[in-house]
Design a protein around this motif. Structure first.
Motif, PDB file in Angstrom:
ATOM      1  N   VAL A 273      38.558  37.665  28.443  1.00 27.82           N
ATOM      2  CA  VAL A 273      38.032  37.412  29.784  1.00 27.82           C
ATOM      3  C   VAL A 273      37.727  38.749  30.442  1.00 27.82           C
ATOM      4  CG1 VAL A 273      39.364  35.276  30.037  1.00 27.82           C
ATOM      5  CG2 VAL A 273      40.333  37.427  30.868  1.00 27.82           C
ATOM      6  N   LYS A 274      36.852  38.708  31.445  1.00 28.78           N
ATOM      7  CA  LYS A 274      36.552  39.880  32.268  1.00 28.78           C
ATOM      8  C   LYS A 274      37.054  39.576  33.675  1.00 28.78           C
ATOM      9  CE  LYS A 274      32.072  40.513  29.920  1.00 28.78           C
ATOM     10  NZ  LYS A 274      31.519  39.165  29.741  1.00 28.78           N
ATOM     11  N   TYR A 275      37.732  40.546  34.283  1.00 31.82           N
ATOM     12  CA  TYR A 275      38.315  40.345  35.609  1.00 31.82           C
ATOM     13  C   TYR A 275      38.050  41.560  36.491  1.00 31.82           C
ATOM     14  CZ  TYR A 275      41.985  40.579  39.176  1.00 31.82           C
ATOM     15  OH  TYR A 275      42.665  40.740  40.357  1.00 31.82           O
ATOM     16  N   GLY A 276      37.780  41.279  37.756  1.00 33.13           N
ATOM     17  CA  GLY A 276      37.577  42.403  38.671  1.00 33.13           C
ATOM     18  C   GLY A 276      37.356  41.919  40.096  1.00 33.13           C
ATOM     19  N   PRO A 277      37.243  42.841  41.023  1.00 33.22           N
ATOM     20  CA  PRO A 277      37.288  44.275  40.772  1.00 33.22           C
ATOM     21  C   PRO A 277      38.731  44.749  40.653  1.00 33.22           C
ATOM     22  CG  PRO A 277      37.016  43.900  43.117  1.00 33.22           C
ATOM     23  CD  PRO A 277      37.002  42.545  42.467  1.00 33.22           C
ATOM     24  N   VAL A 278      38.953  45.765  39.826  1.00 34.47           N
ATOM     25  CA  VAL A 278      40.272  46.382  39.729  1.00 34.47           C
ATOM     26  C   VAL A 278      40.366  47.413  40.852  1.00 34.47           C
ATOM     27  CG1 VAL A 278      41.820  47.771  38.312  1.00 34.47           C
ATOM     28  CG2 VAL A 278      40.419  45.978  37.258  1.00 34.47           C
ATOM     29  N   LYS A 279      41.245  47.140  41.827  1.00 29.09           N
ATOM     30  CA  LYS A 279      41.386  48.018  42.986  1.00 29.09           C
ATOM     31  C   LYS A 279      42.609  48.924  42.885  1.00 29.09           C
ATOM     32  CE  LYS A 279      39.309  44.422  45.928  1.00 29.09           C
ATOM     33  NZ  LYS A 279      39.459  43.619  47.163  1.00 29.09           N
ATOM     34  N   ASN A 280      43.447  48.694  41.881  1.00 31.91           N
ATOM     35  CA  ASN A 280      44.687  49.435  41.702  1.00 31.91           C
ATOM     36  C   ASN A 280      44.377  50.893  41.373  1.00 31.91           C
ATOM     37  OD1 ASN A 280      47.138  50.488  40.906  1.00 31.91           O
ATOM     38  ND2 ASN A 280      47.656  48.808  39.518  1.00 31.91           N
ATOM     39  N   ILE A 331      29.447  38.711  36.826  1.00 30.18           N
ATOM     40  CA  ILE A 331      30.726  38.877  37.532  1.00 30.18           C
ATOM     41  C   ILE A 331      30.563  39.859  38.693  1.00 30.18           C
ATOM     42  CG2 ILE A 331      31.594  40.645  35.923  1.00 30.18           C
ATOM     43  CD1 ILE A 331      34.403  39.476  36.377  1.00 30.18           C
ATOM     44  N   VAL A 332      29.711  40.861  38.532  1.00 38.50           N
ATOM     45  CA  VAL A 332      29.458  41.812  39.621  1.00 38.50           C
ATOM     46  C   VAL A 332      28.860  41.108  40.830  1.00 38.50           C
ATOM     47  CG1 VAL A 332      27.899  43.689  40.290  1.00 38.50           C
ATOM     48  CG2 VAL A 332      29.313  43.925  38.247  1.00 38.50           C
ATOM     49  N   ALA A 364      36.998  37.916  40.946  1.00 39.58           N
ATOM     50  CA  ALA A 364      36.179  37.060  40.088  1.00 39.58           C
ATOM     51  C   ALA A 364      36.631  37.187  38.637  1.00 39.58           C
ATOM     52  CB  ALA A 364      34.708  37.435  40.219  1.00 39.58           C
ATOM     53  N   LEU A 365      36.239  36.198  37.846  1.00 40.66           N
ATOM     54  CA  LEU A 365      36.608  36.143  36.435  1.00 40.66           C
ATOM     55  C   LEU A 365      35.433  35.600  35.643  1.00 40.66           C
ATOM     56  CD1 LEU A 365      39.383  36.300  34.595  1.00 40.66           C
ATOM     57  CD2 LEU A 365      39.067  33.821  34.534  1.00 40.66           C
ATOM     58  N   ASP A 366      35.274  36.126  34.439  1.00 38.09           N
ATOM     59  CA  ASP A 366      34.214  35.669  33.545  1.00 38.09           C
ATOM     60  C   ASP A 366      34.850  35.323  32.200  1.00 38.09           C
ATOM     61  OD1 ASP A 366      30.909  36.186  33.125  1.00 38.09           O
ATOM     62  OD2 ASP A 366      32.125  36.272  31.311  1.00 38.09           O
ATOM     63  N   THR A 408      31.254  32.126  35.091  1.00 31.48           N
ATOM     64  CA  THR A 408      31.766  33.106  36.049  1.00 31.48           C
ATOM     65  C   THR A 408      32.268  32.387  37.292  1.00 31.48           C
ATOM     66  OG1 THR A 408      30.128  34.707  35.276  1.00 31.48           O
ATOM     67  CG2 THR A 408      31.238  35.189  37.363  1.00 31.48           C
ATOM     68  N   VAL A 409      33.518  32.643  37.646  1.00 33.58           N
ATOM     69  CA  VAL A 409      34.097  32.073  38.865  1.00 33.58           C
ATOM     70  C   VAL A 409      34.376  33.213  39.837  1.00 33.58           C
ATOM     71  CG1 VAL A 409      35.126  30.130  37.634  1.00 33.58           C
ATOM     72  CG2 VAL A 409      36.473  32.200  37.986  1.00 33.58           C
ATOM     73  N   GLY A 410      34.283  32.922  41.129  1.00 36.54           N
ATOM     74  CA  GLY A 410      34.491  33.980  42.110  1.00 36.54           C
ATOM     75  C   GLY A 410      34.766  33.433  43.489  1.00 36.54           C
ATOM     76  N   GLY A 411      34.888  34.359  44.449  1.00 36.42           N
ATOM     77  CA  GLY A 411      35.136  33.990  45.832  1.00 36.42           C
ATOM     78  C   GLY A 411      36.604  33.909  46.200  1.00 36.42           C
ATOM     79  N   PHE A 412      37.487  34.518  45.398  1.00 32.40           N
ATOM     80  CA  PHE A 412      38.924  34.397  45.636  1.00 32.40           C
ATOM     81  C   PHE A 412      39.457  35.563  46.455  1.00 32.40           C
ATOM     82  CE2 PHE A 412      37.915  32.224  41.658  1.00 32.40           C
ATOM     83  CZ  PHE A 412      38.452  30.961  41.924  1.00 32.40           C
TER      84      PHE A 412
END
Length: 460
Positions: A273-280, A331-332, A364-366, A408-412
Motif C-alpha cells: 500500500v501507499k500512505y501519506g503524507p508522512v509528516k513525521n 494519492i497526491v 490518504a491510502l492507495d 485511492t481513499v482519502g479525506g481523513f
C-alpha cells in the motif's frame, strides 16, 4: 486563456505492450470538472491512442467524451513537426505536456519535450521539461551522474554498455573482451547484494537482485533485453515517493508517500500500500523538501516530476526520476482533495498556490486488488465516499494477461480514521480489501507515525 493539453506518445493498439486504463471517475467527468472549476479558461485535449490514460479510450476509439472540453486525436503516423502544427493551428495561449508511461521504454516525456521545442519556436508558452532533462531521466545513468554532481545521494553503481559487453559474442575477431574484465572488477568493488536494472526501462522491467559477483555476471550474460544495464548497490531501507509540480522556479512539493515492503524489503505489486503524507519529521521531511525543491530549480523542472526515494539510516537516496504522469498522482490529488489533472494545469495558471500547507493536507491510502469486475468496483465506490478514484488496469502480453484495480481513499483527518474505514471496507468487501492489504495498511501507518529516528525495520 486558451489552454492545450497534449499527450502524444502511445504504443498504439497494434502494440503488444499497450496498457488499458479505465478510471472512476471517468476522464471525461474529470475534464468537465476542470472546465467548471476554471470557467475563465478554454481547454482542449490533444491525444494519441494509448489505452485511456489521458481520456477514456481503448486504443481504437473514444469511449466517452467530455461535454465541455473538446478532444483532438493525434494521428499515430504524425511527426513531431506535424503534431506541433496541429496544436498551434488552434492558437493556444499555453500548451501543457501530459506525458504518460510507455512499456517497455519510458520515452513518452522525450517526445513531448521535442514537441515543446517546436511549440516554443512558434511563440507558444509550453509547460514541458526541456528535452535534455527528459532524455537524461530516460537513460538513468545520465541523470544519476548529474544528480551526483549536484550533491544528491545516489546508490553506488556501474553503467553497463551491453553492446560492448557482448562484443566478443558478435565478432569472432575479438578473442578477449577487456570491457568484461573491467565490469567484473567494478562489480567486485560494489557492496553486496546488488540490483540490476535496465538503463532505459519502464517501471521494474528487467529488475533483479544478485547476491554475489558471479550471480550478477550471469544475469548480464543471459540478458537479451537489447538495452544497456545498471548494476548498483542495493540500498536497504524504506521506499518513498514524492511528486514535484511547477515551472520557472515556482514549485509545489507533494508527499512524501511511504510504500509498504514485502518480507524481502521490496514492493509487493498487489499486497503493498501507499500512505501519506508522512509528516513525521523524524524522517527529516523538512530537509528532503528543501533538497528536492533545490533539485527542481537546479534542473529547471517544467511540469510534473515523480521521484522514487529510499530512506536508509537517516539518509535519503534518489532512486529514479520520472518526468511524467505516475500512479502516485492519484494519492497526491486525494491528499489535497484535488481533481487529478489540477496539479498538471496549475503551473500554467497565474496566482495558484502550488504548495498546500501540511495542516490542510488530509491522509490518504492507495492499494491494489485483483478484483477487475467493473460492477463490483462501481458498487464499492458507491458505498464508500472516501474513495477518491479507482483505476482498472489491464496489460496483455502474448498469452499472458495482467489485470487489477488500484483504489485511492482519502479525506481523513487522522491516520486512525483511515484505518477504521479500511476495516469497514474489508468487512463489506473482503474480496476487494484482502487481509494482507489491511495488515500492511496498519503496519505502514503505525511505522510512519511512530518512527523516532532509531533504526527499525517495518514488521513483515
Amino acid at each position: 486563456m486558451k489552454i492545450a493539453i497534449y499527450s502524444s506518445c502511445g504504443n498504439g493498439a497494434e502494440s503488444e505492450r499497450m496498457a488499458s486504463y479505465h478510471f472512476l471517475p471517468t476522464r471525461a467527468s474529470e475534464w468537465d470538472r476542470i472546465s467548471k472549476m476554471f470557467p475563465e479558461h478554454e481547454f482542449r485535449v490533444y491525444f494519441g491512442f494509448q489505452g485511456g490514460a489521458t481520456i477514456d479510450e481503448d486504443g481504437y476509439k473514444i469511449l466517452e467524451k467530455a461535454k465541455n472540453v473538446p478532444y483532438t486525436v493525434i494521428p499515430f503516423e504524425y511527426t513531431i513537426d506535424e503534431i506541433a502544427e496541429l496544436i498551434a493551428a488552434d492558437s493556444p495561449d499555453v500548451a501543457i505536456a501530459f506525458s504518460t508511461p510507455s512499456i517497455p521504454y519510458d520515452w513518452g516525456a522525450v517526445r513531448n519535450s521535442l514537441i515543446a521545442e517546436k511549440l516554443r519556436e512558434k511563440g507558444i508558452k509550453t509547460i514541458a521539461h526541456n528535452t535534455s532533462l527528459s532524455e537524461e531521466a530516460f537513460e538513468k545513468h545520465k541523470i544519476n551522474k548529474r544528480l551526483r554532481e549536484l550533491g544528491f545521494n545516489i546508490p553506488e553503481g556501474i553503467f553497463i554498455n551491453k553492446g560492448i559487453y557482448d562484443a566478443n559474442l558478435k565478432n569472432a575477431g575479438i578473442v578477449k573482451n577487456v570491457y568484461r574484465e573491467y565490469v567484473k572488477q567494478r562489480i567486485d568493488k560494489l557492496p553486496l547484494p546488488v540490483v540490476i536494472k535496465n538503463d532505459a526501462g519502464a517501471g521494474s522491467v528487467g529488475f533483479s537482485v544478485a547476491y554475489t559477483t558471479e550471480e550478477a555476471l550471469k544475469t548480464l550474460d543471459i540478458d537479451n533485453s537489447g538495452v544497456d544495464l545498471i548494476v548498483e548497490k542495493m540500498i536497504k531501507g524504506i521506499i518513498f515517493g514524492v511528486e514535484i509540480y511547477g515551472a520557472d522556479g515556482d514549485y509545489g512539493f507533494k508527499g512524501p508517500i511511504i510504500f509498504s515492503p514485502d518480507e524481502n524489503g521490496v514492493t509487493d505489486p498487489f499486497a503493498s500500500v501507499k500512505y501519506g503524507p508522512v509528516k513525521n519529521d523524524a524522517f527529516n521531511v523538512s530537509k528532503l523538501k528543501n533538497d528536492l525543491l533545490r533539485m527542481a530549480k537546479e534542473l529547471e523542472f517544467c511540469g510534473s516530476m515523480q521521484i522514487d526515494l529510499m530512506y536508509s539510516e537517516g539518509n535519503w537516496y534518489i532512486i529514479e526520476l520520472n518526468p511524467r504522469f505516475s500512479l502516485m498522482a492519484m494519492i497526491v490529488s486525494a491528499i489535497e482533495d484535488k481533481d487529478l489533472f489540477q496539479n498538471y494545469l496549475e503551473p500554467a495558471l497565474p496566482g495558484i498556490n502550488k504548495d498546500l500547507p501540511a495542516s490542510e493536507q488530509k491522509y490518504a491510502l492507495d492499494f491494489k486488488t485483483l478484483v477487475y469486475n467493473e460492477e463490483t468496483i462501481t458498487n464499492v465506490c458507491r458505498d464508500f465516499n472516501c474513495i477518491k478514484s479507482a483505476m482498472r488496469f489491464r496489460l496483455a502480453e502474448g498469452d499472458k494477461t495482467e489485470e487489477y484495480t488500484e483504489i485511492t481513499v482519502g479525506g481523513f483527518n487522522t491516520p486512525e480514521d483511515l484505518i477504521s474505514e479500511i476495516k469497514k471496507m474489508r468487512e463489506m468487501y473482503p474480496q476487494i480489501v484482502s487481509e494482507a492489504v489491511l495488515n500492511n495498511t496498519t503496519k505502514i501507518i503505525n511505522y510512519a507515525e511512530n518512527y523516532t529516528g532509531v533504526k527499525k525495520e517495518i514488521e513483515s
